[in-house]
Design a protein around this motif. Sequence first.
Motif, PDB file in Angstrom:
ATOM      1  N   PRO A   1       0.816  -1.225   0.000  1.00  0.00           N
ATOM      2  CA  PRO A   1       0.000   0.000   0.000  1.00  0.00           C
ATOM      3  C   PRO A   1       0.845   1.270   0.000  1.00  0.00           C
ATOM      4  CG  PRO A   1      -0.192  -1.165   2.098  1.00  0.00           C
ATOM      5  CD  PRO A   1       0.487  -2.103   1.143  1.00  0.00           C
ATOM      6  N   PHE A   2       2.034   1.202   0.587  1.00  0.00           N
ATOM      7  CA  PHE A   2       2.953   2.335   0.547  1.00  0.00           C
ATOM      8  C   PHE A   2       3.338   2.649  -0.905  1.00  0.00           C
ATOM      9  CE2 PHE A   2       7.656   3.099   0.305  1.00  0.00           C
ATOM     10  CZ  PHE A   2       7.648   4.440   0.633  1.00  0.00           C
TER      11      PHE A   2
ATOM     12  N   TYR B   1       1.669   1.766  -3.535  1.00  0.00           N
ATOM     13  CA  TYR B   1       0.429   2.182  -4.199  1.00  0.00           C
ATOM     14  C   TYR B   1       0.192   3.683  -3.994  1.00  0.00           C
ATOM     15  CZ  TYR B   1      -4.650   2.097  -5.220  1.00  0.00           C
ATOM     16  OH  TYR B   1      -5.906   2.331  -5.732  1.00  0.00           O
ATOM     17  N   GLY B   2       0.370   4.140  -2.769  1.00  0.00           N
ATOM     18  CA  GLY B   2       0.174   5.554  -2.474  1.00  0.00           C
ATOM     19  C   GLY B   2       1.194   6.439  -3.170  1.00  0.00           C
ATOM     20  N   LEU B   3       2.466   5.972  -3.220  1.00  0.00           N
ATOM     21  CA  LEU B   3       3.490   6.743  -3.913  1.00  0.00           C
ATOM     22  C   LEU B   3       3.192   6.852  -5.407  1.00  0.00           C
ATOM     23  CD1 LEU B   3       7.000   5.702  -2.515  1.00  0.00           C
ATOM     24  CD2 LEU B   3       5.736   7.805  -2.107  1.00  0.00           C
TER      25      LEU B   3
ATOM     26  N   ALA C   1       0.328   6.813  -6.829  1.00  0.00           N
ATOM     27  CA  ALA C   1      -0.757   7.782  -7.019  1.00  0.00           C
ATOM     28  C   ALA C   1      -0.228   9.209  -6.917  1.00  0.00           C
ATOM     29  CB  ALA C   1      -1.855   7.542  -5.991  1.00  0.00           C
ATOM     30  N   ARG C   2       0.694   9.440  -5.960  1.00  0.00           N
ATOM     31  CA  ARG C   2       1.246  10.782  -5.781  1.00  0.00           C
ATOM     32  C   ARG C   2       1.997  11.248  -7.028  1.00  0.00           C
ATOM     33  NH1 ARG C   2       6.218  11.931  -1.808  1.00  0.00           N
ATOM     34  NH2 ARG C   2       5.041  10.587  -0.396  1.00  0.00           N
TER      35      ARG C   2
ATOM     36  N   ASP D   1      -8.600  -2.969   1.663  1.00  0.00           N
ATOM     37  CA  ASP D   1      -8.513  -1.608   1.132  1.00  0.00           C
ATOM     38  C   ASP D   1      -7.055  -1.150   1.051  1.00  0.00           C
ATOM     39  OD1 ASP D   1      -8.670   1.063   0.522  1.00  0.00           O
ATOM     40  OD2 ASP D   1      -9.878   1.630   2.265  1.00  0.00           O
ATOM     41  N   PRO D   2      -6.502  -0.982  -0.170  1.00  0.00           N
ATOM     42  CA  PRO D   2      -5.090  -0.583  -0.295  1.00  0.00           C
ATOM     43  C   PRO D   2      -4.774   0.774   0.311  1.00  0.00           C
ATOM     44  CG  PRO D   2      -5.962  -1.388  -2.389  1.00  0.00           C
ATOM     45  CD  PRO D   2      -7.126  -1.208  -1.473  1.00  0.00           C
ATOM     46  N   THR D   3      -5.763   1.608   0.506  1.00  0.00           N
ATOM     47  CA  THR D   3      -5.510   2.927   1.091  1.00  0.00           C
ATOM     48  C   THR D   3      -5.568   2.912   2.609  1.00  0.00           C
ATOM     49  OG1 THR D   3      -7.850   3.598   1.033  1.00  0.00           O
ATOM     50  CG2 THR D   3      -6.542   3.987  -0.953  1.00  0.00           C
ATOM     51  N   ASN D   4      -5.909   1.770   3.196  1.00  0.00           N
ATOM     52  CA  ASN D   4      -6.043   1.643   4.650  1.00  0.00           C
ATOM     53  C   ASN D   4      -4.752   1.070   5.229  1.00  0.00           C
ATOM     54  OD1 ASN D   4      -6.884   0.356   7.306  1.00  0.00           O
ATOM     55  ND2 ASN D   4      -8.816   1.299   6.706  1.00  0.00           N
ATOM     56  N   ARG D   5      -4.287   1.590   6.361  1.00  0.00           N
ATOM     57  CA  ARG D   5      -3.032   1.079   6.924  1.00  0.00           C
ATOM     58  C   ARG D   5      -3.177  -0.338   7.465  1.00  0.00           C
ATOM     59  NH1 ARG D   5      -4.664   3.815  11.613  1.00  0.00           N
ATOM     60  NH2 ARG D   5      -4.073   2.722  13.529  1.00  0.00           N
TER      61      ARG D   5
END
Length: 749
Positions: A30-31, A33-35, A37-38, A174-178
């Motif tokens: 998920p980390f 994934y978030g990068l 998106a950024r 949920d990939p956006t959930n920690r």
Amino acid sequence: MTVAAREAKEEATRLRLRLRGAVQGVGFRPFAYGLAARFALGGFVRNDAQGVTVEVEGAQTEGFVAALQRELPPLARLDGVEIETLAPRGERRFVIETTAQGVARTRIPADSATCEKCLDDLFDPSSRFHLYPFVNCTHCGPRYTLTQRLPYDRAQTSMARFPMCADCARDYADPTNRRFHAEPIACPNCGPRLSHEPAEIVAALRVGKIVALKGIGGFHLLCDARNAEAVARLRARKNREAKPFAIMVANEASVSLFARPRAEERALLRAPAHPIVLVESRKILPVSVAPDMSRIGVMLAYAPVHHLLFHAAGGRRDAPQDFVLVATSANPGGAPLIIDNDEAREKLAAIADLIVTHDRDIVTRADDSVMQMVDGAPAFLRRARGFVPEPIDLGEDGPSVLACGGHLKATLTLTREREAFVCQHVGDLSDAETFRFYRESAAHLLRLLDVKPDAYACDLHPDYLSTRFAEESGAPVLRVQHHAAHVAAIGAEHGVAGALFGAALDGHGLGQNECGKPGGNWGGEALRLDARGGFFRAGHVAPLALPGGDRAAREPLRMGVAAFAALGRLDEAAGFFASRPEAAELARIFSVRPAPFTTSLGRLFDAASALLGFSRRQDFEGQAAMRLEALVETPRALAGGFVLRETEVDFAPLLAHFIDTRPDPREGAELLHGTLIEGLGAWLAALAQPGEKIALGGGCMMNRILTEGLAGMLRENGFTPLLARKIPPNDGGLSLGQAVLARAKLKQE
């Protein structure tokens, strides 16, 4: 195609990143994934047999790579990154792919203390995790201690019996959930439960009761550390007369109420593992918590249930709190740490007034790790919870070896390709239950890593149960000299392969004669290792008699009498130890029946402690030496306190000074440490090649004053001292050295 689209396509690059290290089970996907998106990148991330593979495509791939290495999740660690440029595919969407086959070749992250965000949830009345003793996420919580086998997913852990509720399942997916793929995820609607409320537990502690509390790696025995009577009862019931207890405090702000931590010790206390850290004591608590010690072992609350206890005691989350607990392993009579509820009720009933359980099984027991700051960096005294099973990189692939360690402070090491996995602290194999735990640990390592060893490695000593375990395996067995293994372990963790010079300074280990056969009691050795797994004994500490063999390690008086014998003054021993009538009998026996000899630095410490007034039987290993270390404020060398002769260093002049002048214990302790530092430093400098690296291993290197002084002196003389950092310098690191030397020998075949 529009001009803008054509330009964007032309600017896009695609990279493949292959990542090795602690990158699974730590929220890495998920980390990533978030990068992605950024930085508006397409591609994918997936776990695979070697770690994690990421492919990213777009105009900002360089920014992604830099941020990935700079902003790792709290529990992640990169051991290696391989980057390959690929042809762009026009991907705009980034996805988390399913795990590739072969994931059993990867690893499980170590257990971690509750993170700040989970603490927010724990104390937030609006959170569904409010006051829930098992809150966790991908950044924290148990891992190793609840995992049966790889791949690391819920079905392979003790959480398999707790089906996720709809809310937990949603967070998990949920990939956006920690809590994305946080395998131990649970809440009050679907997870484990504690047998007693925190308020009830605190009420028992406040009235002086002893509580057995099931935690992450096993049961603790707890009592109010301010209550001298409760501490005394715990010592009596546990049959632990003098060995120091550790304390647990609510938070970092509370540490200064009881100790004087330096900045680097504070940083170590709040590390993700939350180990026990030795810190200068304020002497506020009863002496019985850590008798005769200048430092006290302190740890911060690390599991949700610990935080709930301090919360129930009335303290605010970040405010200093004087409610402080003795927190010691629940292992009666030297047996291994208890992890099972029924066993706790059976074996702890005579110790604890209240036994608190929960229904999440502990698969693998793990004591609290114990650390100290030495020479400006952290060092282990015991490596377990929070660090196991993180491997040590050996630099290159090699044969698979299961190394069986020693007899005291036993561990095992299993090598797989280029990595060495050292198991958690097991303990003294003289105890039958501990030996069963040792066997369990070996089986667990083999199952977890899915490895069949090419060979077993063990000590030369034929009577060690670890040696017999290796012999019973049916596999080829390679025997490794004890002190060579100590030096090799230090070299391995520093990435030094092949030839190495070092010193192994400890209590005891079976030596090896010129023909390669076992023989002699060693313990103060300068050794030169070669690239083939062999060694040469370059020098040693001058021998002392070892009256009674192993008994001398428990009874310093014996080594005190041995000091008189070494000086040719045996007839004075009875008068010097006039209050100990058995000294006269020991001297008489010496005169008619010579004892074996030892070069052990540990026994030299015992001799000095007896001459300085600490001649009573030791309650635990190293007690006399620890008492002397605790007395030292400024080490200072005695002029002429040692003699160098060829390859030997002799501290007989120092022992004679103690006999002739009878200094007070503090003065004697400072002279002992200062003279040892100067003498050992001069000895090693005379034996080493100019400017070379010198590994310093063995149990005596747990003595911070000796280690820092010796390392400093070697540095001043142009050498590079190598100290134990990733494993303990004592026998807890022995198995790593055995594995390294055995692999070197196998490569020659």
